[in-house]
Design a protein around this motif. Structure first.
Motif, PDB file in Angstrom:
ATOM      1  N   CYS A   1       0.619   5.789  -0.474  1.00  0.00           N
ATOM      2  CA  CYS A   1      -0.355   6.887  -0.384  1.00  0.00           C
ATOM      3  C   CYS A   1      -1.227   6.881  -1.638  1.00  0.00           C
ATOM      4  CB  CYS A   1       0.346   8.242  -0.287  1.00  0.00           C
ATOM      5  SG  CYS A   1       1.647   8.358   0.947  1.00  0.00           S
TER       6      CYS A   1
ATOM      7  N   TRP B   1      -5.700  19.465   8.981  1.00  0.00           N
ATOM      8  CA  TRP B   1      -5.862  18.374   8.035  1.00  0.00           C
ATOM      9  C   TRP B   1      -6.627  17.216   8.652  1.00  0.00           C
ATOM     10  CZ3 TRP B   1      -2.307  22.053   8.184  1.00  0.00           C
ATOM     11  CH2 TRP B   1      -2.092  22.757   6.995  1.00  0.00           C
ATOM     12  N   PHE B   2      -7.232  16.421   7.792  1.00  0.00           N
ATOM     13  CA  PHE B   2      -8.213  15.363   8.098  1.00  0.00           C
ATOM     14  C   PHE B   2      -9.591  16.025   8.208  1.00  0.00           C
ATOM     15  CE2 PHE B   2      -4.560  12.876  10.070  1.00  0.00           C
ATOM     16  CZ  PHE B   2      -4.538  11.906   9.080  1.00  0.00           C
ATOM     17  N   TRP B   3     -10.631  15.203   8.048  1.00  0.00           N
ATOM     18  CA  TRP B   3     -12.010  15.707   8.091  1.00  0.00           C
ATOM     19  C   TRP B   3     -12.318  16.392   9.415  1.00  0.00           C
ATOM     20  CZ3 TRP B   3     -15.293  16.257   4.224  1.00  0.00           C
ATOM     21  CH2 TRP B   3     -15.143  15.482   3.073  1.00  0.00           C
TER      22      TRP B   3
ATOM     23  N   MET C   1      -3.759  21.643  -0.781  1.00  0.00           N
ATOM     24  CA  MET C   1      -3.460  21.402   0.637  1.00  0.00           C
ATOM     25  C   MET C   1      -2.601  22.534   1.212  1.00  0.00           C
ATOM     26  SD  MET C   1      -4.720  18.567   1.860  1.00  0.00           S
ATOM     27  CE  MET C   1      -6.197  19.037   1.021  1.00  0.00           C
TER      28      MET C   1
ATOM     29  N   LYS D   1     -14.790  19.427   8.635  1.00  0.00           N
ATOM     30  CA  LYS D   1     -14.153  20.561   7.952  1.00  0.00           C
ATOM     31  C   LYS D   1     -14.868  20.822   6.629  1.00  0.00           C
ATOM     32  CE  LYS D   1     -10.116  19.943   6.224  1.00  0.00           C
ATOM     33  NZ  LYS D   1      -8.695  19.614   6.095  1.00  0.00           N
TER      34      LYS D   1
ATOM     35  N   LEU E   1     -13.120   1.767   5.752  1.00  0.00           N
ATOM     36  CA  LEU E   1     -12.647   2.804   6.678  1.00  0.00           C
ATOM     37  C   LEU E   1     -13.841   3.663   7.099  1.00  0.00           C
ATOM     38  CD1 LEU E   1      -9.378   3.960   4.840  1.00  0.00           C
ATOM     39  CD2 LEU E   1      -9.572   2.400   6.786  1.00  0.00           C
TER      40      LEU E   1
ATOM     41  N   MET F   1      -2.113   1.845   6.369  1.00  0.00           N
ATOM     42  CA  MET F   1      -0.864   1.317   5.824  1.00  0.00           C
ATOM     43  C   MET F   1      -0.152   0.376   6.801  1.00  0.00           C
ATOM     44  SD  MET F   1       0.386   4.796   3.867  1.00  0.00           S
ATOM     45  CE  MET F   1       1.678   4.129   2.824  1.00  0.00           C
TER      46      MET F   1
ATOM     47  N   ALA G   1       1.330  13.586   7.354  1.00  0.00           N
ATOM     48  CA  ALA G   1       1.910  12.542   6.499  1.00  0.00           C
ATOM     49  C   ALA G   1       2.276  11.282   7.280  1.00  0.00           C
ATOM     50  CB  ALA G   1       3.125  13.096   5.750  1.00  0.00           C
TER      51      ALA G   1
ATOM     52  N   PRO H   1     -10.233  11.967   1.137  1.00  0.00           N
ATOM     53  CA  PRO H   1     -10.432  13.298   0.536  1.00  0.00           C
ATOM     54  C   PRO H   1      -9.449  13.531  -0.604  1.00  0.00           C
ATOM     55  CG  PRO H   1      -9.308  13.475   2.662  1.00  0.00           C
ATOM     56  CD  PRO H   1      -9.529  12.017   2.419  1.00  0.00           C
TER      57      PRO H   1
ATOM     58  N   ARG I   1      -7.646  17.016  12.921  1.00  0.00           N
ATOM     59  CA  ARG I   1      -6.795  16.625  14.055  1.00  0.00           C
ATOM     60  C   ARG I   1      -5.308  16.778  13.776  1.00  0.00           C
ATOM     61  NH1 ARG I   1      -8.749  12.096  11.665  1.00  0.00           N
ATOM     62  NH2 ARG I   1      -7.320  10.365  11.258  1.00  0.00           N
TER      63      ARG I   1
ATOM     64  N   GLU J   1       3.044  17.444  -1.692  1.00  0.00           N
ATOM     65  CA  GLU J   1       1.600  17.716  -1.620  1.00  0.00           C
ATOM     66  C   GLU J   1       1.295  19.192  -1.878  1.00  0.00           C
ATOM     67  OE1 GLU J   1      -0.447  14.597   1.330  1.00  0.00           O
ATOM     68  OE2 GLU J   1       1.187  15.695   2.257  1.00  0.00           O
TER      69      GLU J   1
ATOM     70  N   VAL K   1       0.862  -1.198   0.000  1.00  0.00           N
ATOM     71  CA  VAL K   1       0.000   0.000   0.000  1.00  0.00           C
ATOM     72  C   VAL K   1       0.894   1.243   0.000  1.00  0.00           C
ATOM     73  CG1 VAL K   1      -1.861   1.223   1.173  1.00  0.00           C
ATOM     74  CG2 VAL K   1      -1.668  -1.254   1.427  1.00  0.00           C
TER      75      VAL K   1
ATOM     76  N   HIS L   1      -5.066   7.798  -2.634  1.00  0.00           N
ATOM     77  CA  HIS L   1      -5.090   9.126  -3.269  1.00  0.00           C
ATOM     78  C   HIS L   1      -4.564   8.975  -4.692  1.00  0.00           C
ATOM     79  CE1 HIS L   1      -5.965  10.979   0.615  1.00  0.00           C
ATOM     80  NE2 HIS L   1      -4.999  10.240   1.141  1.00  0.00           N
TER      81      HIS L   1
HETATM   82  C1  HEC Z   1      -6.079   3.280   2.905  1.00  0.00           C
HETATM   83  C2  HEC Z   1      -6.307   4.534   2.224  1.00  0.00           C
HETATM   84  C3  HEC Z   1      -5.342   5.669   2.467  1.00  0.00           C
HETATM   85  C4  HEC Z   1      -3.963   5.664   2.370  1.00  0.00           C
HETATM   86  C5  HEC Z   1      -3.065   4.509   2.025  1.00  0.00           C
HETATM   87  C6  HEC Z   1      -3.548   7.029   2.626  1.00  0.00           C
HETATM   88  N1  HEC Z   1      -4.628   7.834   2.872  1.00  0.00           N
HETATM   89 FE1  HEC Z   1      -4.616   9.818   3.173  1.00  0.00          FE
HETATM   90  N2  HEC Z   1      -6.513   9.749   3.737  1.00  0.00           N
HETATM   91  C7  HEC Z   1      -7.334   8.636   3.689  1.00  0.00           C
HETATM   92  C8  HEC Z   1      -8.572   8.897   4.415  1.00  0.00           C
HETATM   93  C9  HEC Z   1      -9.733   7.930   4.586  1.00  0.00           C
HETATM   94  C10 HEC Z   1      -8.459  10.214   4.918  1.00  0.00           C
HETATM   95  C11 HEC Z   1      -9.471  10.958   5.799  1.00  0.00           C
HETATM   96  C12 HEC Z   1      -9.296  10.448   7.208  1.00  0.00           C
HETATM   97  C13 HEC Z   1      -9.924  11.345   8.233  1.00  0.00           C
HETATM   98  O1  HEC Z   1     -10.179  12.496   7.930  1.00  0.00           O
HETATM   99  O2  HEC Z   1     -10.132  10.886   9.358  1.00  0.00           O
HETATM  100  C14 HEC Z   1      -7.158  10.727   4.454  1.00  0.00           C
HETATM  101  C15 HEC Z   1      -6.698  12.028   4.684  1.00  0.00           C
HETATM  102  C16 HEC Z   1      -5.535  12.533   4.159  1.00  0.00           C
HETATM  103  C17 HEC Z   1      -5.141  13.932   4.168  1.00  0.00           C
HETATM  104  C18 HEC Z   1      -5.931  15.097   4.742  1.00  0.00           C
HETATM  105  C19 HEC Z   1      -6.627  15.842   3.645  1.00  0.00           C
HETATM  106  C20 HEC Z   1      -7.493  16.971   4.154  1.00  0.00           C
HETATM  107  O3  HEC Z   1      -8.222  17.549   3.336  1.00  0.00           O
HETATM  108  O4  HEC Z   1      -7.477  17.274   5.346  1.00  0.00           O
HETATM  109  C21 HEC Z   1      -3.913  14.014   3.576  1.00  0.00           C
HETATM  110  C22 HEC Z   1      -3.082  15.268   3.328  1.00  0.00           C
HETATM  111  C23 HEC Z   1      -3.524  12.654   3.217  1.00  0.00           C
HETATM  112  N3  HEC Z   1      -4.546  11.794   3.560  1.00  0.00           N
HETATM  113  C24 HEC Z   1      -2.305  12.299   2.665  1.00  0.00           C
HETATM  114  C25 HEC Z   1      -1.867  10.967   2.640  1.00  0.00           C
HETATM  115  C26 HEC Z   1      -0.468  10.574   2.502  1.00  0.00           C
HETATM  116  C27 HEC Z   1       0.698  11.523   2.349  1.00  0.00           C
HETATM  117  C28 HEC Z   1      -0.440   9.212   2.523  1.00  0.00           C
HETATM  118  C29 HEC Z   1       0.777   8.300   2.469  1.00  0.00           C
HETATM  119  C30 HEC Z   1       1.767   8.500   3.494  1.00  0.00           C
HETATM  120  C31 HEC Z   1      -1.824   8.769   2.652  1.00  0.00           C
HETATM  121  N4  HEC Z   1      -2.642   9.863   2.759  1.00  0.00           N
HETATM  122  C32 HEC Z   1      -2.221   7.437   2.645  1.00  0.00           C
HETATM  123  C33 HEC Z   1      -7.042   7.450   3.061  1.00  0.00           C
HETATM  124  C34 HEC Z   1      -5.741   7.038   2.807  1.00  0.00           C
END
Ligand code: HEC
Ligand code: HEC
Length: 442
Positions: free
Chosen positions: A80, A121-123, A115, A266, A105, A144, A134, A110, A126, A188, A78, A84
């Motif tokens: 990012c 960041w996050f919904w 960004m 958010k 999940l 992951m 990251a 998103p 947090r 990003e 897996v 994404h």
């Molecule tokens: C298994 C699926 C998955 C993987 C793999 C993943 N993400 Fe995400 N990502 C999500 C989900 C679901 C959220 C929202 C979670 C939350 O808000 O609680 C998120 C949220 C985010 C956000 C916040 C965006 C915002 O608008 O606030 C960022 C930035 C991000 N991810 C970057 C990454 C990066 C960099 C990696 C690798 C290191 C990664 N993600 C790996 C599913 C994933």
């Protein structure tokens, strides 16, 4: 005052509060002020980068590689980019992604446009920085299931990666947790959503929007009051609101431990959302039509509902279609690509035994600094940290060089093998001048 007088005052007051909501007066809605809204929705002219993590082409290139590197996950399969996905506007097209435990999940993936302008960041907000964010998914057991320290030692053992880290972090040329998250964050920040038809309207082209789309814009900033929360060029106030979606997720309330913030999430940006259905933190609404219907008549009544959410308004079928037509103008006509192209380095006269490097920026159509002193054998590195395409031309003793188009992020490196005075200009913006004096090496 008579009874009749009192009730007419009450009527006027009621009229006023409704009018305040739709941005009008008691006499009716305010006329649409195009000059004002064009200012409100204007795009910025450069991407902000924090001083403790400036973007360099090497760092961004490393971050782009790490974003796709499956070695960051505990299972090795897996990255990012698994969730994404660039071709899906950095989202994944499903309501909620399947976790490693085989269960969906809790929240939707998103999209990652713009960004760089975020505040949290996050919904549920947090994570306080993109750098902090990251590390989250790497160590999240259901995303992951990785371990940052183990990922760091795996990458450090790969000579190609170790070299890429050394180039990206010349002051601290190590594979570390901090450098890893900094590189991903720098990448990003380059994901800037491209200009769309709406931006053509913003910059003055009245014909850029069809009549229905324009009517939708007026509803968006008027009766629909969407703009109370979807503000500015990214269409978000970066705040947390309960908009009355059914569900048990407490969102921001849980992070803060504050009941009044329960069910608040958010405000998402609305850029490029044509490409990122389904919508909302839980992916529960499949289309823009569903979203507009939710605001018009699907809101669940709760004490935590946002004060900014319009109440008691109706939207006709035509008005709903117009709002949807407007939302479509905030997305590219074809699946978008980030506006920042992969950065290149163009070089002249740089020898392997260069002793030192000095860096000059090109932001806001100015070389910064505008004059520089080097010694023979040193390398001049000119980084396009502007939003514009430039072109470096440099003339002086034994040197006449023309870089070709230098896109934002591209670097030109020039080695000097003899002393003298050199002048660099940008062929596209000739008012940009850099004076270079090269002293003999003692
Ligand atoms: C298994 C699926 C998955 C993987 C793999 C993943 N993400 Fe995400 N990502 C999500 C989900 C679901 C959220 C929202 C979670 C939350 O808000 O609680 C998120 C949220 C985010 C956000 C916040 C965006 C915002 O608008 O606030 C960022 C930035 C991000 N991810 C970057 C990454 C990066 C960099 C990696 C690798 C290191 C990664 N993600 C790996 C599913 C994933
Ligand atoms: C009170 C603030 C507020 C108002 C007013 C508001 N929104 Fe939202 N909007 C939000 C929040 C918060 C979310 C995310 C909610 C969630 O996931 O729980 C959202 C989500 C959306 C989404 C989904 C985006 C995505 O990527 O998931 C769209 C589209 C949208 N709103 C359009 C509109 C339109 C059109 C209006 C006007 C009719 C409007 N909004 C009014 C705050 C608001």
């Amino acid at each position: 005052m008579t009874r009749a007088g009192l009730s007419s005052v009450a009527r006027v007051l009621a009229g006023l509060s409704l009018a305040a909501l739709v941005g009008g007066t008691a006499a009716g809605p305010a006329p649409f002020d195009a000059v004002h809204w064009r200012q409100v929705f204007a795009r910025p002219d450069h991407t902000p980068n924090p001083p403790d993590n400036p973007a360099t082409p090497e760092k961004v290139a490393l971050g782009a590689k790490l974003f796709e590197d499956k070695r960051l996950s505990g299972t090795g399969d897996v990255s990012c980019a698994s969730c994404h996905q660039a071709e899906l506007s950095f989202s994944d097209g499903v309501p909620t992604h399947m976790g490693l435990d085989g269960l969906p999940l809790d929240r939707r993936t998103p999209p990652l446009w713009n960004m760089a302008w975020g505040l949290s960041w996050f919904w549920d907000g947090r994570a306080p920085s993109i750098e902090a964010q990251a590390g989250g998914p790497i160590e999240n057991a259901r995303e992951m299931a990785g371990n940052l320290d183990r990922a760091v030692s795996t990458l450090a053992a790969d000579p190609q990666m170790a070299r890429a880290f050394a180039k990206a972090f010349p002051d601290n040329p190590m594979v570390t947790r901090a450098n890893l998250t900094k590189a991903i964050a720098a990448f990003e920040r380059t994901l800037v959503s491209p200009e769309t038809r709406f931006d053509r309207w913003v910059t003055g082209d009245d014909k850029a929007l069809e009549p229905d789309e324009f009517a939708g814009l007026k509803l968006f900033v008027g009766k629909g009051a969407c703009v109370s929360c979807h503000q500015g060029w990214r269409f978000t106030d970066e705040a947390f609101h309960d908009i009355g979606l059914p569900g048990d997720d407490l969102g921001r309330g849980k992070v803060l431990g504050v009941r009044a913030a329960d069910h608040a999430f958010k405000t998402p940006s609305l850029r490029e959302r044509v490409w990122t259905a389904p919508y909302m933190h839980n992916g529960s609404l499949a289309t823009f039509e569903d979203v507009v219907n939710h605001y018009a008549d699907g809101v669940v009544s709760r004490p935590t509902l946002s004060a900014d959410l319009p109440r008691n308004f109706t939207l006709t079928a035509t008005e709903r279609a117009q709002l949807v037509a407007f939302l479509n103008t905030l997305s590219s006509e074809d699946p978008p690509r980030a506006t920042s192209l992969p950065a290149r380095t163009m070089s002249v006269g740089v020898s392997a035994e260069a002793v030192a490097t000095s860096t000059v920026g090109q932001k806001d159509r100015k070389f910064s600094p505008r004059a520089i002193l080097l010694k023979v054998g040193e390398v001049l590195r000119i980084v396009n940290d502007d939003t514009r395409v430039h072109n470096v031309r440099i003339e002086g003793p034994g040197l006449s060089y023309n870089s070709d188009g230098q896109n934002p992020g591209d670097t030109v490196t020039i080695g000097f093998d003899r002393p003298g005075h050199f002048e660099a200009i940008c062929g596209i913006h000739p008012e940009m001048r850099l004076s270079v004096d090269v002293a003999p090496r003692k």
